[in-house]
Scaffold this motif. Structure first.
Motif, PDB file in Angstrom:
ATOM      1  N   LYS A 157      -8.088   2.030 -14.498  1.00 42.66           N
ATOM      2  CA  LYS A 157      -8.890   2.775 -15.483  1.00 42.66           C
ATOM      3  C   LYS A 157      -7.986   3.460 -16.499  1.00 42.66           C
ATOM      4  CE  LYS A 157     -12.481   6.112 -16.197  1.00 42.66           C
ATOM      5  NZ  LYS A 157     -12.191   7.462 -16.559  1.00 42.66           N
ATOM      6  N   LYS A 158      -6.926   4.081 -16.017  1.00 44.58           N
ATOM      7  CA  LYS A 158      -6.029   4.810 -16.913  1.00 44.58           C
ATOM      8  C   LYS A 158      -5.334   3.857 -17.878  1.00 44.58           C
ATOM      9  CE  LYS A 158      -2.531   8.362 -17.064  1.00 44.58           C
ATOM     10  NZ  LYS A 158      -2.022   9.544 -16.393  1.00 44.58           N
ATOM     11  N   ILE A 159      -4.815   2.741 -17.379  1.00 40.81           N
ATOM     12  CA  ILE A 159      -4.117   1.803 -18.253  1.00 40.81           C
ATOM     13  C   ILE A 159      -5.093   1.129 -19.216  1.00 40.81           C
ATOM     14  CG2 ILE A 159      -2.686  -0.287 -18.320  1.00 40.81           C
ATOM     15  CD1 ILE A 159      -1.258   2.273 -17.293  1.00 40.81           C
ATOM     16  N   ARG A 160      -6.318   0.872 -18.795  1.00 37.99           N
ATOM     17  CA  ARG A 160      -7.311   0.329 -19.722  1.00 37.99           C
ATOM     18  C   ARG A 160      -7.561   1.288 -20.869  1.00 37.99           C
ATOM     19  NH1 ARG A 160     -11.643  -1.916 -15.461  1.00 37.99           N
ATOM     20  NH2 ARG A 160     -10.891  -4.059 -15.307  1.00 37.99           N
ATOM     21  N   GLN A 161      -7.656   2.582 -20.552  1.00 35.51           N
ATOM     22  CA  GLN A 161      -7.856   3.567 -21.597  1.00 35.51           C
ATOM     23  C   GLN A 161      -6.662   3.608 -22.542  1.00 35.51           C
ATOM     24  OE1 GLN A 161      -8.803   7.179 -19.483  1.00 35.51           O
ATOM     25  NE2 GLN A 161     -10.959   6.631 -19.275  1.00 35.51           N
ATOM     26  N   TYR A 162      -5.483   3.483 -21.982  1.00 34.22           N
ATOM     27  CA  TYR A 162      -4.276   3.434 -22.812  1.00 34.22           C
ATOM     28  C   TYR A 162      -4.319   2.220 -23.728  1.00 34.22           C
ATOM     29  CZ  TYR A 162       0.674   2.699 -23.969  1.00 34.22           C
ATOM     30  OH  TYR A 162       1.861   2.453 -24.631  1.00 34.22           O
ATOM     31  N   LYS A 163      -4.657   1.078 -23.171  1.00 36.75           N
ATOM     32  CA  LYS A 163      -4.710  -0.155 -23.973  1.00 36.75           C
ATOM     33  C   LYS A 163      -5.720  -0.022 -25.117  1.00 36.75           C
ATOM     34  CE  LYS A 163      -5.266  -5.163 -23.584  1.00 36.75           C
ATOM     35  NZ  LYS A 163      -5.499  -6.306 -22.661  1.00 36.75           N
ATOM     36  N   PRO A 193       1.203   8.258 -26.228  1.00 34.63           N
ATOM     37  CA  PRO A 193       1.103   9.206 -27.344  1.00 34.63           C
ATOM     38  C   PRO A 193       0.517  10.537 -26.877  1.00 34.63           C
ATOM     39  CG  PRO A 193      -0.548   7.471 -27.550  1.00 34.63           C
ATOM     40  CD  PRO A 193       0.314   7.095 -26.391  1.00 34.63           C
ATOM     41  N   PRO A 194       0.853  11.638 -27.553  1.00 37.49           N
ATOM     42  CA  PRO A 194       0.346  12.953 -27.138  1.00 37.49           C
ATOM     43  C   PRO A 194      -1.175  13.015 -27.030  1.00 37.49           C
ATOM     44  CG  PRO A 194       2.079  13.210 -28.764  1.00 37.49           C
ATOM     45  CD  PRO A 194       1.800  11.732 -28.670  1.00 37.49           C
ATOM     46  N   ALA A 195      -1.881  12.328 -27.913  1.00 37.39           N
ATOM     47  CA  ALA A 195      -3.350  12.344 -27.852  1.00 37.39           C
ATOM     48  C   ALA A 195      -3.843  11.741 -26.540  1.00 37.39           C
ATOM     49  CB  ALA A 195      -3.936  11.586 -29.038  1.00 37.39           C
ATOM     50  N   PHE A 196      -3.093  10.794 -25.986  1.00 38.76           N
ATOM     51  CA  PHE A 196      -3.500  10.162 -24.728  1.00 38.76           C
ATOM     52  C   PHE A 196      -3.186  11.071 -23.546  1.00 38.76           C
ATOM     53  CE2 PHE A 196      -2.868   7.325 -21.082  1.00 38.76           C
ATOM     54  CZ  PHE A 196      -4.104   6.686 -21.070  1.00 38.76           C
ATOM     55  N   THR A 197      -2.015  11.682 -23.539  1.00 43.13           N
ATOM     56  CA  THR A 197      -1.633  12.522 -22.396  1.00 43.13           C
ATOM     57  C   THR A 197      -2.424  13.827 -22.348  1.00 43.13           C
ATOM     58  OG1 THR A 197       0.209  13.494 -23.633  1.00 43.13           O
ATOM     59  CG2 THR A 197       0.707  11.576 -22.260  1.00 43.13           C
ATOM     60  N   GLY A 198      -3.087  14.167 -23.434  1.00 42.53           N
ATOM     61  CA  GLY A 198      -3.899  15.378 -23.445  1.00 42.53           C
ATOM     62  C   GLY A 198      -5.374  15.105 -23.253  1.00 42.53           C
ATOM     63  N   ARG A 199      -5.698  13.917 -22.750  1.00 37.11           N
ATOM     64  CA  ARG A 199      -7.078  13.457 -22.652  1.00 37.11           C
ATOM     65  C   ARG A 199      -7.979  14.242 -21.723  1.00 37.11           C
ATOM     66  NH1 ARG A 199      -8.940   7.403 -23.443  1.00 37.11           N
ATOM     67  NH2 ARG A 199      -7.980   7.484 -25.419  1.00 37.11           N
ATOM     68  N   GLY A 200      -7.485  14.742 -20.660  1.00 42.19           N
ATOM     69  CA  GLY A 200      -8.358  15.394 -19.686  1.00 42.19           C
ATOM     70  C   GLY A 200      -7.661  16.531 -18.973  1.00 42.19           C
ATOM     71  N   PRO A 201      -8.428  17.303 -18.197  1.00 41.10           N
ATOM     72  CA  PRO A 201      -7.858  18.452 -17.503  1.00 41.10           C
ATOM     73  C   PRO A 201      -7.093  18.084 -16.230  1.00 41.10           C
ATOM     74  CG  PRO A 201     -10.191  18.301 -17.021  1.00 41.10           C
ATOM     75  CD  PRO A 201      -9.887  17.214 -18.028  1.00 41.10           C
ATOM     76  N   GLU A 202      -7.314  16.872 -15.707  1.00 41.00           N
ATOM     77  CA  GLU A 202      -6.642  16.480 -14.471  1.00 41.00           C
ATOM     78  C   GLU A 202      -5.134  16.418 -14.693  1.00 41.00           C
ATOM     79  OE1 GLU A 202      -9.036  14.639 -15.881  1.00 41.00           O
ATOM     80  OE2 GLU A 202     -10.747  14.628 -14.509  1.00 41.00           O
ATOM     81  N   ASP A 224       1.888  11.887 -16.135  1.00 41.35           N
ATOM     82  CA  ASP A 224       2.352  10.523 -16.394  1.00 41.35           C
ATOM     83  C   ASP A 224       2.685  10.357 -17.864  1.00 41.35           C
ATOM     84  OD1 ASP A 224       1.839   9.945 -13.704  1.00 41.35           O
ATOM     85  OD2 ASP A 224      -0.216   9.314 -14.147  1.00 41.35           O
ATOM     86  N   LYS A 225       3.941  10.053 -18.142  1.00 42.81           N
ATOM     87  CA  LYS A 225       4.401   9.940 -19.529  1.00 42.81           C
ATOM     88  C   LYS A 225       4.327   8.522 -20.064  1.00 42.81           C
ATOM     89  CE  LYS A 225       5.503  14.268 -19.306  1.00 42.81           C
ATOM     90  NZ  LYS A 225       4.479  15.222 -19.705  1.00 42.81           N
ATOM     91  N   ASN A 226       4.190   7.530 -19.165  1.00 43.59           N
ATOM     92  CA  ASN A 226       4.204   6.124 -19.574  1.00 43.59           C
ATOM     93  C   ASN A 226       3.689   5.261 -18.423  1.00 43.59           C
ATOM     94  OD1 ASN A 226       6.498   5.966 -17.773  1.00 43.59           O
ATOM     95  ND2 ASN A 226       7.705   6.839 -19.442  1.00 43.59           N
ATOM     96  N   CYS A 227       3.620   3.968 -18.661  1.00 43.27           N
ATOM     97  CA  CYS A 227       3.133   3.039 -17.625  1.00 43.27           C
ATOM     98  C   CYS A 227       4.009   3.079 -16.381  1.00 43.27           C
ATOM     99  CB  CYS A 227       3.079   1.613 -18.180  1.00 43.27           C
ATOM    100  SG  CYS A 227       1.823   1.364 -19.450  1.00 43.27           S
ATOM    101  N   LYS A 228       5.313   3.233 -16.571  1.00 42.04           N
ATOM    102  CA  LYS A 228       6.210   3.294 -15.416  1.00 42.04           C
ATOM    103  C   LYS A 228       5.829   4.437 -14.495  1.00 42.04           C
ATOM    104  CE  LYS A 228       9.900   5.636 -15.296  1.00 42.04           C
ATOM    105  NZ  LYS A 228      11.199   6.256 -15.564  1.00 42.04           N
TER     106      LYS A 228
END
Length: 198
Positions: free
Chosen positions: A189-195, A59-68, A74-78
């Protein structure tokens, strides 16, 4: 690793700021064990996601999480899985060429450690038609290839700084950890945050 890429040595200190890092491997056995364990942990985590969420775009809120850069890249788990795979391919190509006497930088030209964000996007875009399940199989295969390559090297070859001239001021093992166990930690870490965001 920095901004979803890897670079041993000075840059790896930045990793401590963003994730809880396990002790960095100091021997070949530790490196292989840590890499296998972290890959298993990542695969278990991905497997714990509902199939639809593994395949869906973040979701957009996830992809906008940080400045890195990786948050927007990364648009998805793939894409996360493919990123790991492609950096392992870079490591393998670099090691193979240099061990065969062909001088090759880690990053393909024209990229440098300060300008490789565009390369990461190119690597992602090369896999637009790759499915999530294909990405997982590619990562499992590249992981196996890296582990096989590590088996051919001694502790001295892996963990003596400057043992090989092509590793600069660090060790080959440091690069290997950055391409495997440490890189898996970043992905976990990234996938845990997504979950948690679901």
């Amino acid at each position: 690793m920095t901004r979803g890429g890897l670079r041993p040595g000075a840059v790896s200190r930045n990793l401590v700021c963003t994730i809880a890092v396990m002790a960095r491997p100091q021997t070949k056995d530790e490196l292989i064990a840590a890499s296998d364990a972290q890959l298993d942990k990542l695969m278990d985590l991905l497997g714990s996601l509902p199939p639809a969420d593994r395949e869906a775009d973040f979701p957009p809120a996830f992809t906008g999480r940080g400045p890195e850069a990786h948050w927007q890249r990364d648009k998805n788990c793939k894409d996360v899985v493919i990123h790991l795979y492609e950096w392992q391919r870079l490591w393998l190509s670099w090691v193979t060429a240099n061990m065969d006497g062909r001088s090759q930088p880690f990053l393909p030209r024209p990229y440098t450690w300060s300008s490789y964000a565009g390369m990461n996007e190119e690597l992602r875009d090369q896999h637009l038609s790759t499915s999530y399940s294909e990405a997982v199989e590619l990562l499992r295969a590249s992981h196996g290839d890296v582990m096989a390559r590590l088996q051919t090297l001694s502790n001295e070859e892996l963990f003596t700084k400057k043992y090989f001239s092509f590793t600069g001021s660090t060790s080959l093992g440091s690069y290997a950890a950055s391409a495997t166990s440490s890189h898996y930690e970043w992905a976990i870490k990234k996938i845990r945050q997504y979950k948690r965001s679901l």
